[in-house]
Design a protein around this motif. Structure first.
Motif, PDB file in Angstrom:
ATOM      1  N   THR A 380       0.775  -1.186  -0.042  1.00 60.14           N
ATOM      2  CA  THR A 380      -0.115  -0.021  -0.266  1.00 60.14           C
ATOM      3  C   THR A 380       0.649   1.226   0.065  1.00 60.14           C
ATOM      4  O   THR A 380       0.544   2.191  -0.493  1.00 60.14           O
ATOM      5  N   SER A 381       1.974   1.251   0.546  1.00 57.54           N
ATOM      6  CA  SER A 381       2.983   2.396   0.486  1.00 57.54           C
ATOM      7  C   SER A 381       3.321   2.875  -0.639  1.00 57.54           C
ATOM      8  O   SER A 381       3.905   3.935  -0.892  1.00 57.54           O
ATOM      9  N   MET A 382       3.182   1.905  -1.690  1.00 53.18           N
ATOM     10  CA  MET A 382       3.684   2.296  -3.015  1.00 53.18           C
ATOM     11  C   MET A 382       2.720   2.941  -3.999  1.00 53.18           C
ATOM     12  O   MET A 382       2.707   3.509  -5.129  1.00 53.18           O
ATOM     13  N   PHE A 383       1.274   2.802  -3.389  1.00 49.46           N
ATOM     14  CA  PHE A 383       0.219   3.361  -4.196  1.00 49.46           C
ATOM     15  C   PHE A 383       0.161   4.677  -4.627  1.00 49.46           C
ATOM     16  O   PHE A 383       0.204   5.298  -5.854  1.00 49.46           O
ATOM     17  N   THR A 384       0.690   5.782  -3.699  1.00 44.51           N
ATOM     18  CA  THR A 384       0.732   7.167  -3.858  1.00 44.51           C
ATOM     19  C   THR A 384       2.008   7.407  -4.831  1.00 44.51           C
ATOM     20  O   THR A 384       1.806   8.270  -5.412  1.00 44.51           O
ATOM     21  N   PRO A 385       3.159   6.735  -4.468  1.00 47.78           N
ATOM     22  CA  PRO A 385       4.390   7.199  -5.324  1.00 47.78           C
ATOM     23  C   PRO A 385       3.957   6.785  -6.732  1.00 47.78           C
ATOM     24  O   PRO A 385       4.244   7.360  -7.768  1.00 47.78           O
ATOM     25  N   ILE A 386       3.110   5.606  -7.039  1.00 47.90           N
ATOM     26  CA  ILE A 386       2.664   5.200  -8.471  1.00 47.90           C
ATOM     27  C   ILE A 386       1.699   6.502  -8.819  1.00 47.90           C
ATOM     28  O   ILE A 386       1.640   7.130 -10.152  1.00 47.90           O
ATOM     29  N   PHE A 387       0.748   7.384  -8.120  1.00 51.39           N
ATOM     30  CA  PHE A 387       0.071   8.221  -8.438  1.00 51.39           C
ATOM     31  C   PHE A 387       1.084   9.207  -8.954  1.00 51.39           C
ATOM     32  O   PHE A 387       0.715  10.042 -10.011  1.00 51.39           O
ATOM     33  N   ALA A 388       1.988   9.442  -7.980  1.00 50.38           N
ATOM     34  CA  ALA A 388       2.770  10.665  -8.203  1.00 50.38           C
ATOM     35  C   ALA A 388       3.674  10.505  -9.493  1.00 50.38           C
ATOM     36  O   ALA A 388       3.649  11.464 -10.432  1.00 50.38           O
ATOM     37  N   LEU A 389       4.056   9.316  -9.826  1.00 46.92           N
ATOM     38  CA  LEU A 389       4.831   9.315 -11.163  1.00 46.92           C
ATOM     39  C   LEU A 389       3.860   9.335 -12.382  1.00 46.92           C
ATOM     40  O   LEU A 389       4.375  10.033 -13.397  1.00 46.92           O
ATOM     41  N   SER A 390       2.642   9.071 -12.131  1.00 48.33           N
ATOM     42  CA  SER A 390       1.673   9.133 -13.169  1.00 48.33           C
ATOM     43  C   SER A 390       1.260  10.617 -13.284  1.00 48.33           C
ATOM     44  O   SER A 390       1.243  11.080 -14.505  1.00 48.33           O
ATOM     45  N   ARG A 391       1.179  11.321 -12.420  1.00 47.24           N
ATOM     46  CA  ARG A 391       0.877  12.611 -12.645  1.00 47.24           C
ATOM     47  C   ARG A 391       1.771  13.665 -12.860  1.00 47.24           C
ATOM     48  O   ARG A 391       1.791  14.843 -13.259  1.00 47.24           O
ATOM     49  N   THR A 392       2.976  13.200 -12.797  1.00 53.65           N
ATOM     50  CA  THR A 392       4.360  14.185 -13.114  1.00 53.65           C
ATOM     51  C   THR A 392       4.078  14.561 -14.489  1.00 53.65           C
ATOM     52  O   THR A 392       4.214  16.183 -14.649  1.00 53.65           O
ATOM     53  N   VAL A 393       3.456  14.004 -15.325  1.00 56.21           N
ATOM     54  CA  VAL A 393       3.143  14.686 -16.921  1.00 56.21           C
ATOM     55  C   VAL A 393       2.245  15.887 -16.847  1.00 56.21           C
ATOM     56  O   VAL A 393       2.331  16.830 -17.343  1.00 56.21           O
ATOM     57  N   GLY A 394       1.261  15.520 -16.092  1.00 59.17           N
ATOM     58  CA  GLY A 394       0.199  16.672 -15.869  1.00 59.17           C
ATOM     59  C   GLY A 394       0.821  17.912 -15.162  1.00 59.17           C
ATOM     60  O   GLY A 394       0.634  19.008 -15.495  1.00 59.17           O
TER      61      GLY A 394
END
Ligand code: SDX
Length: 431
Positions: A380-394
């Motif tokens: 679960t601790s990796m869920f928000t880092p995955i959100f962050a790497l996805s949102r970097t382009v935005g």
């Protein structure tokens, strides 16, 4: 931005003021209040920015009533089913879907920037192994400004372009390093013969002692999750990036600020909080207890993954993720995952409850994403880092749009002051 002949009239203290009205290509009209303080000596008041347009933008449009999300005009469900993440990155950054040649050039540029400076490995050694990966992500991404000196000058379009590509390319590498560090495994270098999503899975799950073959089902699911989190108008973390960038701060520092903001459980941290909530609920027979808690004003508990400032209908990303959860779990042979059953029953119970109906609370992007990510093997601790790497382009696309705008100026809100008026200092003997 088209300034219509329309205007609004404000009557205040015996004076009248004309406020120009701008009409968008889609969505509500806006009142131009930029001259209000200078003309009328009053501020507007909007904590939380519930009725405030902070900028104009051409990147993403959300219709909260209909539950629509468009990136450069393309509906998110079409992009999720027909496109792939790097193509969506190109669309967000440059405004149009790429030709085959443009896409190949972009993918090559990103691929060639996926490694990080070798010295950056040392940053991780300073963290405790049990540090939350978001803590390491904030620190290491901010530290990129200590390395990539040739892409710090935001006034140089070429340096802005290089910084954008570096961030999109290196975030997966840094996020994977944060994960590997947290589980005591060696860092895995990116492989240029893998596509973006497969490379991330490889960097997270392969080990030097044996061959790792990326499961194409997981890679496709990963890519879809990246697409669904790529951009979302002027949300809290994007607004943080814009405000930080308005001072002229370098792009790496600004993205680190966005990552910090995203971490909160009311924002990107909700995917981790939602899965932890589903585990706490545990079984469908405990759902009524938690629904009542969510409705109890005296209980701080909220249904994580539910509700949204803009969507007053189902978040279109949640619809795609719900379908993807069914597909991925079935393909992985865990379709009877109890968490998915709890989530579906919880959704149905809430959607039929007068409280949630009246307040227009629906599942959002964070409601199903955690179930898929956990099934893929992420903690679960990796869920928000995955959100962050996805949102970097935005974040980077919105940053580029703002920096390139000649009207761009430092963001500096005012306040409704309710503190003490002027008073003289009192010596300690007289207090
Ligand atoms: C993301 O902005 C974005 O675009 C964000 C995002 C993106 O892609 O960038 O979409 C990603 O952050 C999604 C949201 C993830 N957060 C959660 O799932 C956390 C749970 N949700 C809530 O905290 C809340 O719904 C927010 C923070 C998402 C939205 O809060 P708002 O817009 O400030 O709404 P509110 O808190 O004023 O709620 C309105 C009412 C309140 O009741 P009243 O005071 O009017 O009586 O609805 C209630 C709230 O108490 N409410 C909930 C609830 N969400 C709102 N009650 C129970 N459970 C909930 N989840």
């Amino acid at each position: 931005m088209t300034e219509t002949q329309k205007s609004a009239t404000l009557s205040l203290n015996g004076e009248t003021y004309e406020l120009p009205i701008f009409s968008p290509t889609a969505g509500p009209d806006v009142l131009d209040i930029r001259k209000l303080y200078a003309q009328a000596g009053v501020f507007t008041y909007d904590p939380g920015f519930t009725s405030t347009a902070s900028c104009d933008s051409t990147i993403t449009y959300i219709d909260g009533g209909k539950g629509e999300l468009l990136h450069r005009g393309y509906p998110i469900d079409q992009l999720a089913s027909k496109s792939h993440y790097l193509e969506v990155c190109y669309l967000l950054l440059y405004g149009e879907l790429p030709t085959a040649a443009q896409l190949e050039d972009f993918e090559t540029r990103v691929t060639r920037h996926t490694m990080v400076h070798e010295q950056m490995h040392n940053f991780f050694r300073g963290f405790r192994r049990d540090a939350h990966p978001m803590a390491t992500l904030v620190g290491v991404v901010g530290a990129m400004s200590a390395f990539y000196h040739d892409s710090l000058d935001v006034t140089d379009p070429w340096q802005r372009e290089v910084a954008a590509v570096r961030l999109i390319a290196k975030l997966p590498t840094i996020a994977a390093m944060a994960y590997k560090y947290s589980i005591g495994q060696p860092f895995v270098y990116p492989k240029n013969d893998l596509d973006y999503s497969a490379n991330f899975l490889h960097m997270c799950f392969s080990v030097p002692s044996e061959e790792y073959h990326v499961n194409p089902i997981l890679s496709r699911a990963m890519d879809r999750i990246f697409i669904l989190h790529a951009d979302h108008e002027q949300n809290a973390s994007t607004s943080t990036v814009r405000l930080a960038s308005s001072s002229g701060a370098n792009p790496f520092a600004c993205i680190a600020a966005g990552i910090a903001c995203l971490w909160g459980p009311a924002h990107g941290g909700a995917n981790q909080a939602c899965l932890e909530m589903l585990k706490e609920i545990g079984s469908v027979d405990r759902i009524p207890e938690f629904i009542e808690r969510a409705k109890d004003k005296n209980d701080p508990f909220r249904l994580m993954g539910f509700g949204h400032r803009v969507y007053k209908n189902t978040d279109p990303r949640a619809k795609v993720l719900k379908q993807s959860a069914d597909e991925v779990l079935e393909l992985l042979g865990v379709e009877d995952n109890p968490l998915l059953q709890v989530a579906k029953e919880l959704e149905q119970t809430a959607l039929n409850d007068p409280y949630f109906i009246e307040k227009k609370l629906f599942p959002n992007v964070d409601f199903y994403s955690g179930i898929i990510l956990e099934a893929m093997g992420f903690p679960t601790s990796m869920f928000t880092p995955i959100f962050a790497l996805s949102r970097t382009v935005g974040w980077i696309s919105q940053w580029k749009e703002m920096i390139a705008d000649p009207q761009n100026k430092i963001g500096r809100p005012r306040q409704l002051y309710l503190g003490e008026t002027m008073r003289d200092y009192t010596d300690i003997e007289k207090r």
